[in-house]
Write a protein that holds these residues in place. Structure first.
Motif, PDB file in Angstrom:
ATOM      1  N   ARG A 154       7.336 -10.942  -9.039  1.00 16.37           N
ATOM      2  CA  ARG A 154       6.303 -11.130  -8.123  1.00 16.37           C
ATOM      3  C   ARG A 154       6.374 -12.421  -7.953  1.00 16.37           C
ATOM      4  O   ARG A 154       6.310 -13.325  -8.682  1.00 16.37           O
ATOM      5  CB  ARG A 154       5.152 -10.697  -8.366  1.00 16.37           C
ATOM      6  CG  ARG A 154       3.947 -11.119  -7.544  1.00 16.37           C
ATOM      7  CD  ARG A 154       2.480 -10.595  -7.937  1.00 16.37           C
ATOM      8  NE  ARG A 154       1.415 -11.119  -7.050  1.00 16.37           N
ATOM      9  CZ  ARG A 154       0.210 -10.720  -7.489  1.00 16.37           C
ATOM     10  NH1 ARG A 154      -0.308 -10.298  -8.464  1.00 16.37           N
ATOM     11  NH2 ARG A 154      -0.807 -11.282  -6.379  1.00 16.37           N
ATOM     12  N   ARG A 155       6.550 -13.010  -6.613  1.00 20.90           N
ATOM     13  CA  ARG A 155       6.793 -14.571  -6.218  1.00 20.90           C
ATOM     14  C   ARG A 155       4.959 -14.910  -5.875  1.00 20.90           C
ATOM     15  O   ARG A 155       4.843 -14.374  -4.784  1.00 20.90           O
ATOM     16  CB  ARG A 155       7.724 -14.617  -5.340  1.00 20.90           C
ATOM     17  CG  ARG A 155       7.846 -16.007  -4.728  1.00 20.90           C
ATOM     18  CD  ARG A 155       8.972 -16.238  -3.813  1.00 20.90           C
ATOM     19  NE  ARG A 155       9.228 -17.617  -3.472  1.00 20.90           N
ATOM     20  CZ  ARG A 155      10.106 -17.909  -2.573  1.00 20.90           C
ATOM     21  NH1 ARG A 155      10.852 -17.135  -1.935  1.00 20.90           N
ATOM     22  NH2 ARG A 155      10.345 -19.438  -2.279  1.00 20.90           N
ATOM     23  N   ARG A 156       4.804 -15.810  -6.577  1.00 21.98           N
ATOM     24  CA  ARG A 156       3.457 -16.396  -6.297  1.00 21.98           C
ATOM     25  C   ARG A 156       3.407 -17.332  -5.355  1.00 21.98           C
ATOM     26  O   ARG A 156       4.125 -18.526  -5.466  1.00 21.98           O
ATOM     27  CB  ARG A 156       2.764 -16.943  -7.540  1.00 21.98           C
ATOM     28  CG  ARG A 156       2.607 -15.765  -8.593  1.00 21.98           C
ATOM     29  CD  ARG A 156       2.030 -16.255  -9.827  1.00 21.98           C
ATOM     30  NE  ARG A 156       0.651 -16.629  -9.558  1.00 21.98           N
ATOM     31  CZ  ARG A 156      -0.035 -17.383 -10.634  1.00 21.98           C
ATOM     32  NH1 ARG A 156       0.318 -17.401 -11.826  1.00 21.98           N
ATOM     33  NH2 ARG A 156      -1.440 -17.386 -10.305  1.00 21.98           N
ATOM     34  N   GLU A 157       2.868 -17.397  -4.128  1.00 20.43           N
ATOM     35  CA  GLU A 157       2.623 -18.440  -3.312  1.00 20.43           C
ATOM     36  C   GLU A 157       1.767 -19.482  -3.651  1.00 20.43           C
ATOM     37  O   GLU A 157       0.958 -19.427  -4.371  1.00 20.43           O
ATOM     38  CB  GLU A 157       2.107 -18.004  -1.887  1.00 20.43           C
ATOM     39  CG  GLU A 157       3.034 -16.776  -1.246  1.00 20.43           C
ATOM     40  CD  GLU A 157       4.416 -17.112  -0.863  1.00 20.43           C
ATOM     41  OE1 GLU A 157       4.464 -18.202  -0.563  1.00 20.43           O
ATOM     42  OE2 GLU A 157       5.092 -16.268  -0.692  1.00 20.43           O
ATOM     43  N   PRO A 158       2.240 -20.502  -3.301  1.00 16.72           N
ATOM     44  CA  PRO A 158       1.546 -21.906  -3.603  1.00 16.72           C
ATOM     45  C   PRO A 158       0.071 -21.752  -2.982  1.00 16.72           C
ATOM     46  O   PRO A 158      -0.284 -21.161  -1.931  1.00 16.72           O
ATOM     47  CB  PRO A 158       2.389 -23.059  -2.482  1.00 16.72           C
ATOM     48  CG  PRO A 158       3.550 -22.557  -2.576  1.00 16.72           C
ATOM     49  CD  PRO A 158       3.431 -21.062  -2.184  1.00 16.72           C
ATOM     50  N   LYS A 159      -0.877 -22.459  -3.906  1.00 17.75           N
ATOM     51  CA  LYS A 159      -2.300 -22.434  -3.528  1.00 17.75           C
ATOM     52  C   LYS A 159      -2.544 -23.234  -2.224  1.00 17.75           C
ATOM     53  O   LYS A 159      -2.089 -24.352  -2.249  1.00 17.75           O
ATOM     54  CB  LYS A 159      -3.026 -22.806  -4.945  1.00 17.75           C
ATOM     55  CG  LYS A 159      -4.479 -22.255  -4.914  1.00 17.75           C
ATOM     56  CD  LYS A 159      -5.210 -22.401  -6.226  1.00 17.75           C
ATOM     57  CE  LYS A 159      -6.497 -21.921  -6.221  1.00 17.75           C
ATOM     58  NZ  LYS A 159      -7.261 -22.216  -7.573  1.00 17.75           N
ATOM     59  N   PRO A 188      -4.284 -24.603 -13.788  1.00 16.68           N
ATOM     60  CA  PRO A 188      -4.176 -23.605 -12.906  1.00 16.68           C
ATOM     61  C   PRO A 188      -5.030 -23.601 -11.540  1.00 16.68           C
ATOM     62  O   PRO A 188      -4.559 -23.490 -10.495  1.00 16.68           O
ATOM     63  CB  PRO A 188      -4.411 -22.215 -13.792  1.00 16.68           C
ATOM     64  CG  PRO A 188      -5.352 -22.861 -14.836  1.00 16.68           C
ATOM     65  CD  PRO A 188      -4.612 -24.113 -15.065  1.00 16.68           C
ATOM     66  N   GLY A 192      -3.606 -25.449  -8.577  1.00 14.45           N
ATOM     67  CA  GLY A 192      -2.371 -24.791  -8.255  1.00 14.45           C
ATOM     68  C   GLY A 192      -1.129 -25.568  -8.654  1.00 14.45           C
ATOM     69  O   GLY A 192      -0.106 -25.232  -7.934  1.00 14.45           O
ATOM     70  N   THR A 247       0.725 -25.145 -11.465  1.00 14.51           N
ATOM     71  CA  THR A 247       1.561 -23.821 -12.068  1.00 14.51           C
ATOM     72  C   THR A 247       2.152 -23.103 -10.506  1.00 14.51           C
ATOM     73  O   THR A 247       3.427 -22.372 -11.362  1.00 14.51           O
ATOM     74  CB  THR A 247       0.748 -22.936 -12.766  1.00 14.51           C
ATOM     75  OG1 THR A 247      -0.195 -22.305 -11.992  1.00 14.51           O
ATOM     76  CG2 THR A 247       0.249 -23.693 -14.125  1.00 14.51           C
ATOM     77  N   ARG A 248       1.775 -23.054  -9.406  1.00 14.15           N
ATOM     78  CA  ARG A 248       2.450 -22.494  -8.309  1.00 14.15           C
ATOM     79  C   ARG A 248       3.288 -23.189  -7.617  1.00 14.15           C
ATOM     80  O   ARG A 248       4.011 -22.740  -6.614  1.00 14.15           O
ATOM     81  CB  ARG A 248       1.398 -21.849  -7.534  1.00 14.15           C
ATOM     82  CG  ARG A 248       0.649 -20.863  -8.205  1.00 14.15           C
ATOM     83  CD  ARG A 248      -0.381 -20.218  -7.153  1.00 14.15           C
ATOM     84  NE  ARG A 248      -1.345 -19.317  -7.664  1.00 14.15           N
ATOM     85  CZ  ARG A 248      -2.155 -18.578  -7.020  1.00 14.15           C
ATOM     86  NH1 ARG A 248      -2.192 -18.435  -5.662  1.00 14.15           N
ATOM     87  NH2 ARG A 248      -2.734 -17.526  -7.652  1.00 14.15           N
ATOM     88  N   TYR A 269       6.867 -24.761  -6.421  1.00 11.86           N
ATOM     89  CA  TYR A 269       8.083 -24.488  -6.612  1.00 11.86           C
ATOM     90  C   TYR A 269       8.889 -25.744  -7.043  1.00 11.86           C
ATOM     91  O   TYR A 269       9.892 -25.671  -7.585  1.00 11.86           O
ATOM     92  CB  TYR A 269       8.948 -23.951  -5.403  1.00 11.86           C
ATOM     93  CG  TYR A 269       8.366 -22.445  -4.830  1.00 11.86           C
ATOM     94  CD1 TYR A 269       7.821 -21.615  -5.669  1.00 11.86           C
ATOM     95  CD2 TYR A 269       8.019 -22.193  -3.439  1.00 11.86           C
ATOM     96  CE1 TYR A 269       7.397 -20.523  -5.379  1.00 11.86           C
ATOM     97  CE2 TYR A 269       7.474 -21.171  -3.056  1.00 11.86           C
ATOM     98  CZ  TYR A 269       7.105 -20.210  -4.027  1.00 11.86           C
ATOM     99  OH  TYR A 269       6.611 -19.030  -3.579  1.00 11.86           O
ATOM    100  N   ARG A 275       6.706 -28.929 -10.321  1.00 14.52           N
ATOM    101  CA  ARG A 275       5.620 -28.519 -11.249  1.00 14.52           C
ATOM    102  C   ARG A 275       5.414 -29.110 -12.489  1.00 14.52           C
ATOM    103  O   ARG A 275       4.085 -29.382 -12.669  1.00 14.52           O
ATOM    104  CB  ARG A 275       6.224 -26.998 -11.527  1.00 14.52           C
ATOM    105  CG  ARG A 275       5.274 -26.094 -12.234  1.00 14.52           C
ATOM    106  CD  ARG A 275       5.714 -24.824 -12.757  1.00 14.52           C
ATOM    107  NE  ARG A 275       6.098 -24.272 -11.471  1.00 14.52           N
ATOM    108  CZ  ARG A 275       6.915 -22.983 -11.704  1.00 14.52           C
ATOM    109  NH1 ARG A 275       7.038 -22.421 -12.890  1.00 14.52           N
ATOM    110  NH2 ARG A 275       7.045 -22.189 -10.543  1.00 14.52           N
TER     111      ARG A 275
END
Length: 249
Positions: A90-95, A215, A218, A220-221, A223, A226
């Protein structure tokens, strides 16, 4: 005449004066196309030549190189191994900026509060304090009871807020107290155990909020960058605590 006498009377060939030497069995038989005439033969030319063999050191080095190649190939295969089927990554999108900024502001306020609550008691517990006497002048009851008094020491005196073992029953009495210095905003009344209960829980809550800010912001999200974003969160938390210690000195 019999066949035996006829064979004996036959003339010998011209090459009978030079007989062909017998070749040892170890070197194998040599066939000559023309048995007539002299044959120049050297046994040394037909001797088996020794086969060159590798030294034990060369063989060991080759073996170690082969083992190293196998390990490197196995490591590359492990890195390139695809994900297990049925478990998609699952690819988490930036916050989004709005929630991230709001969370950082809330965490910053909590960090400043807990640092401000822990810093004076921490300084007093490690010995950075002036001993004196405080006269309790007033106290307020309610959700957050508080008392005020006049703190006096050999070098200076000041009206300060009182913390620790003080209540409305102590109004008008003189109590031993400690304060960090003339620029302090509060004085502590009580023993060392109460100081530990004032700064230790506040410091633990400070660390919890600092870890939660990573977290929430954001970081940790992301690309790219980080590690830098996470480090910036911790630097901010450390700067808040250092500023609280500097103001409470």
């Amino acid at each position: 005449m019999s066949g035996t006498h006829r064979a004996a009377d036959q003339p010998q060939s011209a090459g009978a004066d030079h007989p062909v030497p017998e070749v040892p069995a170890a070197y194998g038989a040599i066939e000559h196309a023309d048995p007539i005439g002299p044959v120049d033969w050297d046994p040394a030319e037909e001797a088996p030549r020794p086969v060159s063999q590798r030294s034990p050191l060369g063989s060991q080095a080759d073996g170690m190189a082969a083992i190293r190649a196998v390990w490197e190939r196995a490591a590359e295969t492990e890195k390139r191994r695809p994900a297990k089927p049925g478990r998609p990554q699952r690819r988490r999108e930036p916050k989004r900026l709005g929630p991230a900024l709001l969370g950082v502001l809330v965490c910053a306020c909590l960090l400043m509060f807990f640092a401000w609550a822990a810093a004076p008691a921490l300084w007093i517990s490690i010995g950075h304090a002036d001993q004196g006497t405080v006269t309790v002048t007033s106290c307020k009851d309610g959700f957050a009871p508080s008392c005020n008094g006049h703190f006096a020491t050999d070098g200076w005196s000041k009206d300060l807020a009182l913390t620790g073992e003080v209540s409305a029953a102590d109004i008008g009495t003189d109590l031993p107290a400690r304060s960090t210095g003339p620029d302090a905003h509060s004085a502590y009344v009580g023993g060392t155990g109460g100081l530990l209960l004032r700064w230790a829980p506040a410091l633990v809550l400070f660390m919890v909020v600092a870890m939660a800010m990573v977290p929430i912001s954001g970081a940790t999200r992301l690309y790219e960058g980080r590690s830098g974003a996470i480090g910036l969160c911790w630097v901010f938390a450390g700067a808040v605590f250092a500023a609280a210690l500097a103001f409470a000195w």
